[in-house]
Scaffold this active site. Structure first.
Site, mmCIF file in Angstrom:
data_model
loop_
_atom_site.group_PDB
_atom_site.id
_atom_site.type_symbol
_atom_site.label_atom_id
_atom_site.label_comp_id
_atom_site.label_asym_id
_atom_site.label_seq_id
_atom_site.Cartn_x
_atom_site.Cartn_y
_atom_site.Cartn_z
ATOM 1 N N ASP A 1 38.110 -18.653 -92.712
ATOM 2 C CA ASP A 1 36.813 -18.992 -93.301
ATOM 3 C C ASP A 1 36.932 -20.167 -94.273
ATOM 4 O OD1 ASP A 1 34.108 -18.757 -93.678
ATOM 5 O OD2 ASP A 1 34.243 -17.088 -95.095
ATOM 6 N N HIS B 1 35.611 -27.989 -89.216
ATOM 7 C CA HIS B 1 36.090 -27.251 -88.034
ATOM 8 C C HIS B 1 37.231 -28.019 -87.361
ATOM 9 C CE1 HIS B 1 32.894 -24.511 -88.721
ATOM 10 N NE2 HIS B 1 31.923 -25.270 -88.248
ATOM 11 N N LEU C 1 54.769 -14.920 -78.766
ATOM 12 C CA LEU C 1 53.589 -14.524 -79.532
ATOM 13 C C LEU C 1 52.355 -14.347 -78.641
ATOM 14 C CD1 LEU C 1 52.230 -14.372 -82.475
ATOM 15 C CD2 LEU C 1 51.642 -16.756 -82.080
HETATM 16 C C1 IPE Z 1 33.467 -15.004 -90.307
HETATM 17 O O1 IPE Z 1 33.086 -16.052 -91.105
HETATM 18 C C2 IPE Z 1 33.584 -15.458 -88.885
HETATM 19 C C3 IPE Z 1 34.682 -16.394 -88.594
HETATM 20 C C4 IPE Z 1 35.590 -16.767 -89.437
HETATM 21 C C5 IPE Z 1 34.726 -16.886 -87.241
HETATM 22 P P1 IPE Z 1 31.558 -16.289 -91.507
HETATM 23 O O2 IPE Z 1 31.519 -17.501 -92.370
HETATM 24 O O3 IPE Z 1 30.722 -16.314 -90.291
HETATM 25 O O4 IPE Z 1 31.247 -14.967 -92.319
HETATM 26 P P2 IPE Z 1 30.124 -14.674 -93.417
HETATM 27 O O5 IPE Z 1 28.830 -15.133 -92.837
HETATM 28 O O6 IPE Z 1 30.500 -15.460 -94.630
HETATM 29 O O7 IPE Z 1 30.212 -13.199 -93.649
HETATM 30 C C1 IPE Z 2 34.746 -20.629 -90.614
HETATM 31 O O1 IPE Z 2 34.271 -21.555 -91.540
HETATM 32 C C2 IPE Z 2 34.536 -21.085 -89.187
HETATM 33 C C3 IPE Z 2 33.492 -20.353 -88.447
HETATM 34 C C4 IPE Z 2 32.830 -19.334 -88.912
HETATM 35 C C5 IPE Z 2 33.210 -20.800 -87.103
HETATM 36 P P1 IPE Z 2 32.739 -21.631 -91.932
HETATM 37 O O2 IPE Z 2 32.056 -22.541 -90.968
HETATM 38 O O3 IPE Z 2 32.168 -20.282 -92.038
HETATM 39 O O4 IPE Z 2 32.815 -22.334 -93.358
HETATM 40 P P2 IPE Z 2 32.003 -21.910 -94.658
HETATM 41 O O5 IPE Z 2 32.263 -20.460 -94.889
HETATM 42 O O6 IPE Z 2 30.567 -22.207 -94.383
HETATM 43 O O7 IPE Z 2 32.585 -22.777 -95.725
HETATM 44 MG MG MG Z 3 32.079 -18.925 -93.557
#
Ligand code: IPE
Ligand code: IPE
Ligand code: MG
Length: 246
Positions: free
Chosen positions: A21, A38, A132
């Site tokens: 995240d 990303h 892995l």
């Molecule tokens: C969780 O992250 C999903 C992934 C890392 C793919 P999110 O950014 O979607 O989660 P929330 O919305 O903060 O709970």
């Molecule tokens: C995790 O990073 C990747 C996905 C959920 C696809 P985020 O895109 O959720 O990044 P933040 O949490 O908004 O910073």
């Molecule tokens: Mg996120």
């Protein structure tokens, strides 16, 4: 001594799950679009996959795209799906070199056709690898996974193949998307959020949770080693007393 040298290889977690995240915030902090985050997150994936394989971790399961992430702006969703296709394409040679077996869990039918095809192709190509097991959780939601397992079992009961009293924890677990995999001993979440976000709810019942403030694109092999070291310092009691487990 580096973190890596301090790790006790006899006490490695067999299975590490990661909630990757913070990509969006990382990009925003640099004045860029979320998608830039990303793209940089992929570099962390590469590094962490290599490091886990080198250590001898058997299973690494990465939360790549959640069932809820479909609700993001269309442009971001499309960009992530395209990134997935190009990354699978680019990384397949490296996965083969590193003996990594690719796997995926989630509602994969929801993925765009090209993405689904690329994914299945990569899984097939790496299927004989013995190192892995890298599982990508894609279009993944844990509650959905549990409902899906219940449906599968109900269908077996309906067909007379199974009696309700024969449904036990092991059978239920075998019918999850992760059937056949050990449960994660360690769950890592980056970006300073203290939540599970519908990830592996059943499987992490007794996992050790590790939270770090680092945003995913800043998380590298050293951070993985640090998390494993932290895990190795914990006493896993499984409901027993400290005296019983020592
Ligand atoms: C969780 O992250 C999903 C992934 C890392 C793919 P999110 O950014 O979607 O989660 P929330 O919305 O903060 O709970
Ligand atoms: C995790 O990073 C990747 C996905 C959920 C696809 P985020 O895109 O959720 O990044 P933040 O949490 O908004 O910073
Ligand atoms: Mg996120």
């Amino acid at each position: 001594m580096s973190y890596k040298d301090q790790i006790d290889l006899q006490k490695l977690p067999r299975h590490i799950a990661v909630i990757m995240d913070g990509n969006g915030r990382w990009a925003k902090g640099k004045g860029k679009l979320r998608v830039f985050g990303h793209h940089n997150g992929v570099l962390s994936v590469r590094d962490v996959v290599e490091a886990a394989g080198e250590l001898g971790v058997q299973y690494l399961t990465l939360y790549t795209f959640s069932a809820e992430n479909w609700n993001r702006p269309k442009l971001e969703v499309t960009a992530i799906m395209e990134l997935l296709i190009s990354t699978l394409n680019k990384e397949i040679a490296k996965l083969m070199n590193n003996n990594v077996r690719l796997n995926a869990i989630g509602d994969l039918d929801k993925l765009p056709g090209k993405c689904h095809k690329e994914l299945l192709g990569a899984i097939e190509k790496t299927s004989a690898n013995t190192g892995l097991v890298l599982t990508l959780a894609l279009s993944y939601g844990s509650r959905n996974e549990i409902v899906h397992a219940a449906q599968r079992l109900a269908a077996k009961v309906q067909s007379g193949e199974l009696q309700p009293h024969n449904i036990d924890e092991q059978l239920f677990e075998d019918n999850l998307y992760t059937g056949g995999m050990p449960n994660p001993e360690l769950l890592i979440r980056t970006s300073g959020e203290y939540r599970i976000s519908n990830y592996l709810l059943w499987q992490i019942a007794y996992a050790e949770l590790y939270f770090t403030q680092k945003l995913w694109p800043d998380f590298r092999r050293e951070d993985l080693f640090e998390a494993i070291l932290d895990y190795q310092k914990r006493e896993r009691r499984f409901g027993k007393t400290s005296e019983q487990v020592n």
